[in-house]
Design a protein around this motif. Structure first.
Motif, PDB file in Angstrom:
ATOM      1  N   LEU A 131      13.122   4.563  -5.557  1.00  0.00           N
ATOM      2  CA  LEU A 131      13.793   4.902  -4.311  1.00  0.00           C
ATOM      3  C   LEU A 131      14.835   5.991  -4.526  1.00  0.00           C
ATOM      4  N   ASP A 132      15.157   6.684  -3.443  1.00  0.00           N
ATOM      5  CA  ASP A 132      16.144   7.762  -3.538  1.00  0.00           C
ATOM      6  C   ASP A 132      17.567   7.240  -3.577  1.00  0.00           C
ATOM      7  N   LYS A 133      17.749   6.001  -3.148  1.00  0.00           N
ATOM      8  CA  LYS A 133      19.054   5.354  -3.216  1.00  0.00           C
ATOM      9  C   LYS A 133      18.841   3.851  -3.195  1.00  0.00           C
ATOM     10  N   PRO A 134      19.811   3.081  -3.676  1.00  0.00           N
ATOM     11  CA  PRO A 134      19.638   1.622  -3.694  1.00  0.00           C
ATOM     12  C   PRO A 134      19.394   1.076  -2.285  1.00  0.00           C
ATOM     13  N   LEU A 135      18.482   0.135  -2.209  1.00  0.00           N
ATOM     14  CA  LEU A 135      18.132  -0.489  -0.935  1.00  0.00           C
ATOM     15  C   LEU A 135      18.749  -1.880  -0.906  1.00  0.00           C
ATOM     16  N   ARG A 136      19.780  -2.013  -0.102  1.00  0.00           N
ATOM     17  CA  ARG A 136      20.499  -3.288  -0.040  1.00  0.00           C
ATOM     18  C   ARG A 136      19.741  -4.303   0.826  1.00  0.00           C
ATOM     19  N   PRO A 137      20.056  -5.566   0.670  1.00  0.00           N
ATOM     20  CA  PRO A 137      19.420  -6.586   1.509  1.00  0.00           C
ATOM     21  C   PRO A 137      19.567  -6.254   2.996  1.00  0.00           C
ATOM     22  N   ASN A 138      18.481  -6.453   3.731  1.00  0.00           N
ATOM     23  CA  ASN A 138      18.386  -6.224   5.181  1.00  0.00           C
ATOM     24  C   ASN A 138      18.293  -4.748   5.564  1.00  0.00           C
ATOM     25  N   GLU A 139      18.291  -3.852   4.573  1.00  0.00           N
ATOM     26  CA  GLU A 139      18.091  -2.441   4.865  1.00  0.00           C
ATOM     27  C   GLU A 139      16.607  -2.085   4.792  1.00  0.00           C
ATOM     28  N   THR A 140      16.255  -0.940   5.397  1.00  0.00           N
ATOM     29  CA  THR A 140      14.867  -0.492   5.449  1.00  0.00           C
ATOM     30  C   THR A 140      14.745   0.903   4.866  1.00  0.00           C
ATOM     31  N   THR A 141      13.667   1.145   4.138  1.00  0.00           N
ATOM     32  CA  THR A 141      13.365   2.482   3.639  1.00  0.00           C
ATOM     33  C   THR A 141      11.945   2.838   4.035  1.00  0.00           C
ATOM     34  N   SER A 142      11.645   4.137   4.098  1.00  0.00           N
ATOM     35  CA  SER A 142      10.327   4.603   4.522  1.00  0.00           C
ATOM     36  C   SER A 142       9.601   5.231   3.336  1.00  0.00           C
ATOM     37  N   ILE A 143       8.382   4.746   3.076  1.00  0.00           N
ATOM     38  CA  ILE A 143       7.560   5.242   1.973  1.00  0.00           C
ATOM     39  C   ILE A 143       6.242   5.747   2.553  1.00  0.00           C
ATOM     40  N   TYR A 144       5.844   6.933   2.149  1.00  0.00           N
ATOM     41  CA  TYR A 144       4.636   7.573   2.691  1.00  0.00           C
ATOM     42  C   TYR A 144       3.652   7.830   1.564  1.00  0.00           C
ATOM     43  N   PHE A 145       2.381   7.493   1.797  1.00  0.00           N
ATOM     44  CA  PHE A 145       1.308   7.758   0.847  1.00  0.00           C
ATOM     45  C   PHE A 145       0.185   8.543   1.518  1.00  0.00           C
ATOM     46  N   GLU A 146      -0.414   9.454   0.780  1.00  0.00           N
ATOM     47  CA  GLU A 146      -1.732   9.976   1.116  1.00  0.00           C
ATOM     48  C   GLU A 146      -2.646   9.603  -0.042  1.00  0.00           C
ATOM     49  N   TYR A 147      -3.816   9.069   0.287  1.00  0.00           N
ATOM     50  CA  TYR A 147      -4.684   8.589  -0.787  1.00  0.00           C
ATOM     51  C   TYR A 147      -6.142   8.563  -0.336  1.00  0.00           C
ATOM     52  N   THR A 148      -7.012   8.534  -1.329  1.00  0.00           N
ATOM     53  CA  THR A 148      -8.453   8.425  -1.099  1.00  0.00           C
ATOM     54  C   THR A 148      -8.959   7.147  -1.746  1.00  0.00           C
ATOM     55  N   VAL A 149      -9.784   6.423  -1.015  1.00  0.00           N
ATOM     56  CA  VAL A 149     -10.372   5.184  -1.519  1.00  0.00           C
ATOM     57  C   VAL A 149     -11.882   5.391  -1.659  1.00  0.00           C
ATOM     58  N   VAL A 150     -12.413   5.041  -2.810  1.00  0.00           N
ATOM     59  CA  VAL A 150     -13.863   5.016  -3.022  1.00  0.00           C
ATOM     60  C   VAL A 150     -14.321   3.570  -2.914  1.00  0.00           C
ATOM     61  N   ILE A 151     -15.259   3.314  -1.991  1.00  0.00           N
ATOM     62  CA  ILE A 151     -15.775   1.963  -1.775  1.00  0.00           C
ATOM     63  C   ILE A 151     -17.023   1.777  -2.625  1.00  0.00           C
ATOM     64  N   PRO A 152     -17.073   0.768  -3.483  1.00  0.00           N
ATOM     65  CA  PRO A 152     -18.245   0.586  -4.344  1.00  0.00           C
ATOM     66  C   PRO A 152     -19.407  -0.081  -3.610  1.00  0.00           C
ATOM     67  N   ASN A 153     -20.600   0.097  -4.156  1.00  0.00           N
ATOM     68  CA  ASN A 153     -21.794  -0.556  -3.626  1.00  0.00           C
ATOM     69  C   ASN A 153     -21.889  -1.948  -4.268  1.00  0.00           C
ATOM     70  N   ILE A 154     -21.230  -2.907  -3.628  1.00  0.00           N
ATOM     71  CA  ILE A 154     -21.136  -4.260  -4.162  1.00  0.00           C
ATOM     72  C   ILE A 154     -21.015  -5.230  -2.991  1.00  0.00           C
ATOM     73  N   ASN A 155     -21.678  -6.362  -3.084  1.00  0.00           N
ATOM     74  CA  ASN A 155     -21.598  -7.381  -2.039  1.00  0.00           C
ATOM     75  C   ASN A 155     -20.336  -8.214  -2.248  1.00  0.00           C
ATOM     76  N   HIS A 156     -19.227  -7.623  -1.834  1.00  0.00           N
ATOM     77  CA  HIS A 156     -17.941  -8.262  -2.091  1.00  0.00           C
ATOM     78  C   HIS A 156     -17.007  -8.003  -0.917  1.00  0.00           C
ATOM     79  N   ARG A 157     -15.803  -8.565  -1.042  1.00  0.00           N
ATOM     80  CA  ARG A 157     -14.812  -8.408   0.038  1.00  0.00           C
ATOM     81  C   ARG A 157     -14.403  -6.942   0.200  1.00  0.00           C
ATOM     82  N   PHE A 158     -14.450  -6.200  -0.874  1.00  0.00           N
ATOM     83  CA  PHE A 158     -14.237  -4.754  -0.866  1.00  0.00           C
ATOM     84  C   PHE A 158     -15.499  -4.123  -1.419  1.00  0.00           C
ATOM     85  N   GLY A 159     -16.315  -3.560  -0.531  1.00  0.00           N
ATOM     86  CA  GLY A 159     -17.564  -2.970  -0.971  1.00  0.00           C
ATOM     87  C   GLY A 159     -18.546  -2.846   0.181  1.00  0.00           C
ATOM     88  N   TYR A 160     -19.625  -2.111  -0.045  1.00  0.00           N
ATOM     89  CA  TYR A 160     -20.648  -2.002   0.988  1.00  0.00           C
ATOM     90  C   TYR A 160     -21.981  -2.497   0.440  1.00  0.00           C
TER      91      TYR A 160
END
Length: 494
Positions: A131-160
């Motif tokens: 974090l850019d500064k300490p986050l005290r109890p009851n405070e909020t901070t904003s975190i941003y991600f850009e990402y790519t997910v590859v979904i595997p060929n699998i009969n599972h909870r995550f997969g196709y």
């Protein structure tokens, strides 16, 4: 999760479910939570392009300098330290050979400023955000991600697979913070290796318009542009978020009180029976435990190696369950998880029995309350007891001894069978024994106390014991601990 033991059809492009919470308690509980805003594009090559903002609320009593996030798709990558499926289930999962998934973060910001991407963890499956500064109890901070997910060929909870695309546990989700540190247990093929707090979700999904979508939360809008549908989904006070896509879905729906129940299917030949069971389960558990507080529940047939899997407002039912009575049992089990995991959370990695054992016994209660399903619960308990005794006898002969203690991490079980018999089977027998000791009326009162005391919170074995002691008006710790610590000897029923 349910592990397998050895008409009017309305075809819709999507079923509209308008926004809004079913009860004020969901809205009230949502006011001091973290929130996830995720823009997801599903691509034809089975990848996801995602932009995600997490407004993280520090609900701990500690000032934080960093926040850690699980990256569960990393456990599906080539080179991961452990398999996401057991050897026994490998071929059923990977029908077309090995396939790999991943989550790659390309950009990360904290409060609008670029931040260094640091991937840590036992299996490179944790994002450590400084974090850019300490986050005290009851405070909020904003975190941003850009990402790519590859979904595997699998009969599972995550997969196709051949019929569905299961998009679950796919996004960076905040690790729980306990005892001065973040809980960063890695994925394991035993059980459900997840542990998360309730949060608020705002999701935008872009997907080809030939696909029908089922998801957690409430669908508030759908727009079509050329060949792409854009869905807006909102959900308050839920523990996780999941999506299933298919170009083969049929949908039937009904009401259970104020909840709309939808059944998505493509293979099952008895959809009316499935939707009836789903509605009966919600109505029964509303009466026994406490009211399901959400507007929607989606029951979704899918490509999945095990019997079923639970997510908030959404359950997966495996199309590999070929016997209709087993299929019905899986529906009941997974819907019970909406109470025991969804509304009341727990550390499924450390205390798998806490939700699985109670969920398994909830199916017994369902059949007790619904004799028209023609399940003899006394015979069911007898057969379950004798199956457990046989397991202990065989295991002892093969390995010399068997550990029957229940408070174990998923990676501390020697194999999947041991996990099932301790968490599901012994857990179910423990709750049946408690019902016999207390009487059914008082036992149900204890479950209602547990539900009221812990909904939208995290439960532990101690909080379960406290709720039962409160509901029974006597100290239940000794009885629970004798079962949990493996001191109870279970004998065959003749």
């Amino acid at each position: 999760m349910k592990l397998k033991r050895y008409i009017l059809v309305l075809l819709l492009p999507v079923l509209f479910l308008f926004a809004g919470c079913k009860s004020d308690e969901v809205l009230n509980a949502s006011k001091n939570l973290s929130s996830y805003t995720i823009d997801i594009t599903y691509n034809d090559d089975h990848t996801l392009t995602c932009k995600q903002t997490v407004d993280y609320k520090n609900n701990t009593d500690t000032t934080l300098d960093n926040i850690m996030f699980h990256l569960y798709p990393q456990s599906f990558r080539l080179g991961a330290k452990s398999s996401v499926v057991s050897t026994l289930n490998y071929k059923k999962c990977y029908e077309y050979g090995s396939s790999y998934g991943s989550l790659n973060i390309s950009k990360q910001q904290v409060n609008g400023s670029d931040s260094e991407i640091e991937i840590i963890g036992n299996d490179e499956d944790i994002a450590n955000v400084k974090l850019d500064k300490p986050l005290r109890p009851n405070e909020t901070t904003s975190i941003y991600f850009e990402y790519t997910v590859v979904i595997p060929n699998i009969n599972h909870r995550f997969g196709y697979g051949d019929d569905t695309i299961n998009i679950a546990n796919f996004y960076p989700i905040a690790c729980m913070y306990e005892d001065g540190e973040f809980v960063i247990d890695s994925y394991h093929y035993n059980g459900d290796p997840f542990y998360s707090d309730v949060a608020n979700y705002s999701i935008t999904l872009h997907a080809p318009n030939n696909l029908v979508m089922a998801s957690s939360g409430n669908l508030t809008s759908q727009e079509s542009n050329e060949n792409i549908n854009t869905y807006t989904i909102n959900a308050l006070t839920i523990r996780d978020f999941a999506i299933v896509l298919s170009d083969k879905f049929n949908v039937v729906s009904d009401k259970a009180g104020d909840t709309t129940v939808n059944y998505y299917y493509y293979k099952n030949q008895y959809p009316n029976e499935a939707i009836r069971t789903s509605v009966d389960a919600v109505i029964t558990f509303n009466r026994l435990f406490g009211t399901y507080p959400y507007k929607v529940l989606n029951v979704v047939e899918s490509d999945f190696v095990h019997g079923g899997m639970e997510y908030p407002n959404l359950v997966l039912i495996s199309d590999m369950v070929d016997v209709q009575s087993d299929y019905i049992n899986v529906i009941v089990h997974e819907i019970a998880h909406q109470w025991w995991y969804g509304i009341i959370g727990n550390n499924e990695y450390h205390y798998g029995w806490l939700d699985e054992g109670l969920t398994e016994y909830s199916t017994v209660l369902f059949y007790d309350e619904n004799p028209n399903y023609n399940v003899n619960t006394k015979e069911l308990i007898k057969n379950t007891t004798n199956s457990y005794v046989t397991f202990v006898d065989v295991y002892t002969k093969v390995f010399g001894k068997v550990d029957t203690s229940m408070n174990r991490r998923l990676n501390e079980y020697n194999n999947e069978s041991e996990y099932v018999y301790i968490s599901y089977v012994k857990g179910m027998l423990m709750f049946d024994s408690l019902k016999d000791v207390l009487g059914k009326e008082k036992f149900i009162k204890c479950l209602q106390t547990y539900f009221e005391d812990n909904k939208f919170k995290i439960a532990t074995p101690d909080t379960l014991i406290e709720s039962f002691s409160k509901g029974a008006k006597c100290n239940m710790r000794g009885i629970f601990e004798s079962w949990i610590n493996g001191k109870v000897k279970i004998v065959e029923i003749k």
